[in-house]
Design a protein around this motif. Structure first.
Motif, PDB file in Angstrom:
ATOM      1  N   VAL A  62       3.860   4.476  20.383  1.00  0.00           N
ATOM      2  CA  VAL A  62       2.641   4.145  19.640  1.00  0.00           C
ATOM      3  C   VAL A  62       2.895   4.222  18.149  1.00  0.00           C
ATOM      4  CG1 VAL A  62       0.301   4.916  19.144  1.00  0.00           C
ATOM      5  CG2 VAL A  62       1.096   4.803  21.497  1.00  0.00           C
ATOM      6  N   ILE A  63       3.614   5.285  17.747  1.00  0.00           N
ATOM      7  CA  ILE A  63       3.912   5.418  16.302  1.00  0.00           C
ATOM      8  C   ILE A  63       4.758   4.237  15.829  1.00  0.00           C
ATOM      9  CG2 ILE A  63       5.148   6.815  14.608  1.00  0.00           C
ATOM     10  CD1 ILE A  63       4.292   9.303  16.159  1.00  0.00           C
ATOM     11  N   ASN A  64       5.736   3.829  16.645  1.00  0.00           N
ATOM     12  CA  ASN A  64       6.577   2.690  16.252  1.00  0.00           C
ATOM     13  C   ASN A  64       5.765   1.393  16.161  1.00  0.00           C
ATOM     14  OD1 ASN A  64       8.962   4.137  15.994  1.00  0.00           O
ATOM     15  ND2 ASN A  64       9.508   3.888  18.155  1.00  0.00           N
ATOM     16  N   LEU A  65       4.844   1.233  17.155  1.00  0.00           N
ATOM     17  CA  LEU A  65       4.014   0.033  17.110  1.00  0.00           C
ATOM     18  C   LEU A  65       3.120   0.017  15.879  1.00  0.00           C
ATOM     19  CD1 LEU A  65       2.997  -0.328  20.876  1.00  0.00           C
ATOM     20  CD2 LEU A  65       4.602  -1.748  19.579  1.00  0.00           C
ATOM     21  N   LEU A  66       2.479   1.158  15.604  1.00  0.00           N
ATOM     22  CA  LEU A  66       1.612   1.221  14.414  1.00  0.00           C
ATOM     23  C   LEU A  66       2.422   1.020  13.142  1.00  0.00           C
ATOM     24  CD1 LEU A  66      -0.749   4.205  15.367  1.00  0.00           C
ATOM     25  CD2 LEU A  66      -1.306   1.757  15.305  1.00  0.00           C
ATOM     26  N   GLY A  67       3.580   1.635  13.068  1.00  0.00           N
ATOM     27  CA  GLY A  67       4.413   1.450  11.871  1.00  0.00           C
ATOM     28  C   GLY A  67       4.884   0.026  11.720  1.00  0.00           C
ATOM     29  N   GLY A  68       5.287  -0.574  12.866  1.00  0.00           N
ATOM     30  CA  GLY A  68       5.712  -1.965  12.800  1.00  0.00           C
ATOM     31  C   GLY A  68       4.576  -2.897  12.381  1.00  0.00           C
ATOM     32  N   TRP A  69       3.379  -2.625  12.969  1.00  0.00           N
ATOM     33  CA  TRP A  69       2.225  -3.472  12.596  1.00  0.00           C
ATOM     34  C   TRP A  69       1.902  -3.327  11.125  1.00  0.00           C
ATOM     35  CZ3 TRP A  69      -2.611  -1.971  10.787  1.00  0.00           C
ATOM     36  CH2 TRP A  69      -3.564  -3.010  10.680  1.00  0.00           C
ATOM     37  N   TRP A  70       1.944  -2.067  10.609  1.00  0.00           N
ATOM     38  CA  TRP A  70       1.655  -1.848   9.177  1.00  0.00           C
ATOM     39  C   TRP A  70       2.712  -2.518   8.310  1.00  0.00           C
ATOM     40  CZ3 TRP A  70       4.616   0.539   5.452  1.00  0.00           C
ATOM     41  CH2 TRP A  70       3.991   0.742   4.192  1.00  0.00           C
ATOM     42  N   PHE A  71       3.984  -2.407   8.756  1.00  0.00           N
ATOM     43  CA  PHE A  71       5.065  -3.007   7.968  1.00  0.00           C
ATOM     44  C   PHE A  71       4.921  -4.545   7.936  1.00  0.00           C
ATOM     45  CE2 PHE A  71       9.283  -4.882   7.598  1.00  0.00           C
ATOM     46  CZ  PHE A  71       9.784  -4.235   6.476  1.00  0.00           C
ATOM     47  N   ILE A  72       4.668  -5.110   9.145  1.00  0.00           N
ATOM     48  CA  ILE A  72       4.528  -6.575   9.195  1.00  0.00           C
ATOM     49  C   ILE A  72       3.328  -7.028   8.363  1.00  0.00           C
ATOM     50  CG2 ILE A  72       4.019  -8.504  10.746  1.00  0.00           C
ATOM     51  CD1 ILE A  72       5.627  -7.053  12.891  1.00  0.00           C
ATOM     52  N   ARG A  73       2.198  -6.299   8.487  1.00  0.00           N
ATOM     53  CA  ARG A  73       0.997  -6.677   7.719  1.00  0.00           C
ATOM     54  C   ARG A  73       1.230  -6.512   6.233  1.00  0.00           C
ATOM     55  NH1 ARG A  73      -3.586  -4.356   5.635  1.00  0.00           N
ATOM     56  NH2 ARG A  73      -5.491  -5.613   5.776  1.00  0.00           N
ATOM     57  N   PHE A 122       4.170  -6.292   4.405  1.00  0.00           N
ATOM     58  CA  PHE A 122       5.272  -7.004   3.753  1.00  0.00           C
ATOM     59  C   PHE A 122       5.452  -8.446   4.217  1.00  0.00           C
ATOM     60  CE2 PHE A 122       6.412  -2.496   3.377  1.00  0.00           C
ATOM     61  CZ  PHE A 122       6.647  -2.413   2.013  1.00  0.00           C
ATOM     62  N   ILE A 123       4.715  -8.843   5.283  1.00  0.00           N
ATOM     63  CA  ILE A 123       4.872 -10.219   5.766  1.00  0.00           C
ATOM     64  C   ILE A 123       3.532 -10.963   5.791  1.00  0.00           C
ATOM     65  CG2 ILE A 123       5.571 -11.670   7.707  1.00  0.00           C
ATOM     66  CD1 ILE A 123       7.617  -9.578   8.447  1.00  0.00           C
ATOM     67  N   LEU A 124       2.544 -10.409   6.529  1.00  0.00           N
ATOM     68  CA  LEU A 124       1.296 -11.126   6.712  1.00  0.00           C
ATOM     69  C   LEU A 124       0.519 -11.280   5.402  1.00  0.00           C
ATOM     70  CD1 LEU A 124       0.038  -9.667  10.138  1.00  0.00           C
ATOM     71  CD2 LEU A 124       1.250 -11.803   9.676  1.00  0.00           C
ATOM     72  N   LYS A 125       0.391 -10.195   4.608  1.00  0.00           N
ATOM     73  CA  LYS A 125      -0.357 -10.280   3.350  1.00  0.00           C
ATOM     74  C   LYS A 125       0.305 -11.235   2.351  1.00  0.00           C
ATOM     75  CE  LYS A 125      -2.460  -7.010   1.375  1.00  0.00           C
ATOM     76  NZ  LYS A 125      -2.796  -5.730   0.684  1.00  0.00           N
ATOM     77  N   PRO A 126       1.638 -11.145   2.134  1.00  0.00           N
ATOM     78  CA  PRO A 126       2.250 -12.126   1.225  1.00  0.00           C
ATOM     79  C   PRO A 126       2.107 -13.574   1.718  1.00  0.00           C
ATOM     80  CG  PRO A 126       3.698 -10.251   1.494  1.00  0.00           C
ATOM     81  CD  PRO A 126       2.600 -10.083   2.502  1.00  0.00           C
ATOM     82  N   VAL A 127       2.251 -13.772   3.066  1.00  0.00           N
ATOM     83  CA  VAL A 127       2.104 -15.135   3.585  1.00  0.00           C
ATOM     84  C   VAL A 127       0.661 -15.615   3.420  1.00  0.00           C
ATOM     85  CG1 VAL A 127       2.183 -16.528   5.681  1.00  0.00           C
ATOM     86  CG2 VAL A 127       4.040 -14.938   5.186  1.00  0.00           C
ATOM     87  N   ALA A 128      -0.328 -14.718   3.667  1.00  0.00           N
ATOM     88  CA  ALA A 128      -1.735 -15.093   3.480  1.00  0.00           C
ATOM     89  C   ALA A 128      -2.022 -15.436   2.024  1.00  0.00           C
ATOM     90  CB  ALA A 128      -2.638 -13.967   3.962  1.00  0.00           C
TER      91      ALA A 128
END
Length: 438
Positions: free
Chosen positions: A10-21, A23-29
């Motif tokens: 769960v911690i890895n999933l939350l960290g991955g989701w936060w990292f993707i959001r 450093f990836i999703l927000k810049p792409v948005a």
């Protein structure tokens, strides 16, 4: 162990989701939003960049592209504004037409000629604006520069009658030439037209001619006026000397007759000087009855030689207008001479003045040959001349007369019956009686 493992997942999933959001999703948005703004025309849109990763590099490239696009768009707009200002500075009308009769570019002079708003002309069909038609001009009746250049890409010059929105016609001279450009990788031919208002050209030419004639008349009148004035003073002194010395009444009568005739010569030269005077920039109060009398005095001998009877009918109240005195005299001279030309075998010219409402109305009625009905609509056109006395005229007199009347806010019209004569009517607003000093 299973609980600990689940927690780690769960911690890895939350960290991955936060990292993707983060450093990836927000810049792409942000990049997507900036792209939409740029596509909608907001050229100052930029993407906030942080770090040195691939997305930050992509954001920096996007910002550089947007800045370059904004700079080139601004340069293009400035070039277009410079081109528009350049063609607007040309005194003749200018328009560029494509092969489908669309006007791609027009200048301010052309819009003023056809009385269309500047912003409404570009993109309109040339035949719609210039000729008030819903389809291309019939080539059998009118020489179309677009059609002619499509057949043979060479410059040509034609005369057209352009229609205003109010159905008024404007005589123009069009000089058309082909212009070849590249569009979409293909060479196409556009038509560039230079449109000259013939009525303005006639007016300027006639003003130059009148200026030369005016200077000549003024010089001759001065050369006559000055010696006559000196002779009148000497004659007046001689007449007084004869009266004092008690000479015969016969000598005194002869001297009086000479003095009266000399006064008549001085009055005529004075009228000639006023007729040849240049138009004033500031309009003045003009008595139309006095203008008519001065003009008829100058043409009295011509009327007698042609067997023409001059009749004038004016009311007791003054007929006053705000205009240029020399232009009103030129208007009267043109209309009277036009009547003389219509009566080569003699006749009668009746000049009537009256006050109708707040308008001064002058009518010039002759008993001449009249004007054919099919020619009556064209008599005020420049260079149109059909003199009954067989002399080849310039066709400028009536065109200039109408211009003079319209400059005073008036109307010049004509009616005629062939074989019975013609009547020209001048209607000019009366000088405001409420203005002090009038």
């Amino acid at each position: 162990l299973m609980g600990a493992g689940s927690l780690i997942v769960v911690i890895n999933l939350l960290g991955g989701w936060w990292f993707i959001r983060r450093f990836i999703l927000k810049p792409v948005a942000a990049l997507n939003a900036a792209s939409d703004e740029l596509a909608s025309g907001k050229l100052d849109s930029r993407v906030p960049t942080h770090g040195e990763d691939e997305l930050a590099s992509l954001g920096n490239s996007f910002n550089q592209m947007a800045e370059s696009l904004q700079r080139h768009t601004l340069e293009l707009e400035e070039s277009h504004a410079f081109l528009q200002a350049l063609v607007d500075a040309i005194p003749d009308g200018v328009r560029i037409i494509d092969d489908d009769y669309n006007m791609l570019l027009v200048n301010r002079t052309f819009c003023e000629q056809v009385q269309w708003p500047d912003e409404a002309c570009s993109g309109e069909k040339c035949y719609r604006v210039a000729h008030n038609l819903d389809s291309p001009c019939p080539v059998d009746l009118l020489t179309c520069p677009v059609e002619e250049i499509r057949k043979d890409p060479k410059p040509l010059k034609v005369i057209h009658h352009h229609c205003h929105e109010g159905e008024d016609t404007l005589d123009v001279e069009i000089y058309a030439a082909p212009m070849r450009i590249m569009r979409g990788g293909q060479e196409i031919t556009l038509v560039v037209e230079s449109i000259r208002d013939l009525s303005q050209q006639v007016r300027f030419t006639h003003e130059q001619r009148l200026s030369e004639l005016g200077r000549l008349a003024a010089g001759v009148a001065h050369e006559i006026y000055n010696p006559l004035s000196s002779m009148k003073l000497a004659l007046h002194s001689l007449l007084q000397s004869v009266d004092r010395e008690g000479q015969s009444e016969e000598v005194s009568d002869y001297l009086s007759v000479v003095e009266q005739e000399m006064d008549q010569c001085i009055n005529i030269t004075d009228r000639l000087l006023r007729l040849s005077a240049a138009p004033m920039e500031q309009k003045e109060l003009v008595d139309m009855e006095e203008v008519v009398d001065d003009t008829l005095t100058l043409l009295k001998w011509d009327a007698e030689q042609s067997g023409i009877e001059l009749v004038r009918d004016f009311p007791d109240q003054p007929l006053r207008v705000i205009a240029s005195g020399s232009e009103m005299r030129m208007l009267t001279l043109n209309l009277v001479q036009n009547a003389f030309h219509a009566m080569p075998d003699g006749g009668r010219l009746t000049i009537t003045g009256k006050l109708t409402g707040h308008e001064v109305v002058l009518t010039f009625t002759d008993s001449g040959v009249g004007i054919p009905e099919d020619e009556l609509p064209y008599i005020f056109m420049p260079f149109f001349s059909r003199r009954a006395d067989g002399v080849s005229g310039t066709g400028l007199g009536l065109a200039i007369s109408r211009t003079i009347v319209e400059n005073c806010g008036g109307v010049l019209s004509a009616s005629s019956t062939q074989g019975q004569g013609s009547c020209f009517t001048v209607v000019i607003p009366e000088a405001d009686p409420e203005v002090p000093g009038l």
